[in-house]
Design an enzyme around this catalytic site. Sequence first.
Site, PDB file in Angstrom:
ATOM      1  N   TYR A  16       0.885  -1.134   0.056  1.00  0.00           N
ATOM      2  CA  TYR A  16      -0.105  -0.092  -0.149  1.00  0.00           C
ATOM      3  C   TYR A  16       0.705   1.388   0.149  1.00  0.00           C
ATOM      4  CZ  TYR A  16      -3.608  -3.434   1.661  1.00  0.00           C
ATOM      5  OH  TYR A  16      -4.291  -4.371   1.840  1.00  0.00           O
ATOM      6  N   HIS A  19       0.143 -11.959   0.839  1.00  0.00           N
ATOM      7  CA  HIS A  19      -0.833 -11.163   0.231  1.00  0.00           C
ATOM      8  C   HIS A  19      -1.511 -11.827  -0.803  1.00  0.00           C
ATOM      9  CE1 HIS A  19      -1.851  -6.576  -0.075  1.00  0.00           C
ATOM     10  NE2 HIS A  19      -2.792  -7.184  -0.307  1.00  0.00           N
ATOM     11  N   PRO A  71     -15.386  -4.837   2.822  1.00  0.00           N
ATOM     12  CA  PRO A  71     -16.961  -5.085   3.359  1.00  0.00           C
ATOM     13  C   PRO A  71     -17.829  -4.259   2.993  1.00  0.00           C
ATOM     14  CG  PRO A  71     -15.503  -3.993   4.956  1.00  0.00           C
ATOM     15  CD  PRO A  71     -14.562  -4.226   4.024  1.00  0.00           C
ATOM     16  N   LEU A  72     -17.514  -2.947   2.276  1.00  0.00           N
ATOM     17  CA  LEU A  72     -18.459  -2.076   2.069  1.00  0.00           C
ATOM     18  C   LEU A  72     -18.468  -2.056   0.208  1.00  0.00           C
ATOM     19  CD1 LEU A  72     -18.596   0.692   4.726  1.00  0.00           C
ATOM     20  CD2 LEU A  72     -20.164  -1.058   4.279  1.00  0.00           C
ATOM     21  N   GLY A  80     -17.006   0.988  -1.061  1.00  0.00           N
ATOM     22  CA  GLY A  80     -18.002   2.323  -0.901  1.00  0.00           C
ATOM     23  C   GLY A  80     -19.099   2.210  -1.354  1.00  0.00           C
TER      24      GLY A  80
END
Length: 327
Positions: free
Chosen positions: A57, A124, A204-205, A208
Site C-alpha cells: 500500500y 498477500h 466489506p462495503l 464504498g
Amino acid sequence: MSTKRTQLADGLEVSSLGLGCMGMAEFYGERNDPESVATIHRAIDHGLDFIDTADMYGDGVSEEIVGSALRGGWREKVTLATKCGMIRTESGVALDGSPEHIHRAIDASLKRLDTDHVDLYYLHRLDPEVPIEESVGALSEIVAQGKARFIGLSEMGPGTIRRAHAVHPISVLQTEYSLATRFVEERILPLCRELGIGFVAWGPLSRGLLSGQILRDEDLAETDLRRFLPRFAPDNLERNGAIVSRLNTIASDKGCTTAQLCLAWLVAQGVVPIPGSQDRDMLDENAGALDVDLSADDLALIEEAAPRGAFVGDRFPPSLTHLVEED
C-alpha cells in the site's frame, strides 16, 4: 459503545470490527497523514484494536503512517497485521512469494512499522511460480524467529489453503467479502470453519458502493481507482444502486446508516470486517456498526433485498484477475 470481540484463532482475539489502512496511502484521494494518524488513534479509543496494512500500500507508505501512529505507547494497545508478496513495478504489480523475498519483506515492514514484531503476517497473494509450501515454510520461520505471532493468507482458494495449512497452521484468511461479493460462502468459508481458520473480510462495503453515497460515476474523482472497476461502470452502478436503495430502507427502519447495516451483517456471519477509513467521521460511522444488533427477521429482510449474486460487475478488471484465486 460496546466493543464486540471475535476469536480468529487460539490466542488471537480482536475487536469484531477492524481498521483497514490501504486508503491512507493512495487509491481513493489525497493523502492526509495527520488525519490518518488521528483516525487510527480514534479507532483505538473506540476499542477497535485490529489494525491492518500491507507493504504494497503506497509502496510502504501505509506502514510508515501506521508505525508513526503507534509510537508512544499505542503499539501495545493493538493487534497489528501486515502483508507481503505483492511488489510495485513500473508496469503495475508483480508477485513474489519466494522465501528470500518474504524474509527481506518482514524486516523492511518491521522497520517501517517501528516495532520488533507483528501479530499477524499474511502472504498477500499466491505466487504461481513458487509452491505455497515454500512460502508458508518461510512464514513459519518468521514465527519461530519471533517476528510474527501468527500467519495468514489473502485471496487464496480452497486447494491452496489446505496445502498451506498442512505446512503450518494458518490462523486467518483475508478475502473480499460483503453483501455485494459473496463467492466465499460456497466453498471458502466452510473450509475455514472446518480447519479452524478465522476469516477477515476486506472490502466489506464493496469499496464504498454499500455506503449509499456513490450513485453515479461522477461522484468519483477522475483518479479514483473505482472508475476502473467493472462494478462501478455506469450501467452496473445504476443496477447496483437499486439494490443499495432497498438496503437504505432497511437501515432507516433500524435507525442506522446503510454502511452500519452492511457491516453488522458481516459481523453476524462470524467474520471480522476491516473497512478502510480515511478520516475520523468515517471511522465513527463504521464503529457504530457494532451497536447494530440484527434479528433473524432483519437478516431475512437483508437477504431478500440483496441475495447472493444480485450485484453485477466483476470485482476486478480482466487485467487484474490473475492476482486473486477464488477456486
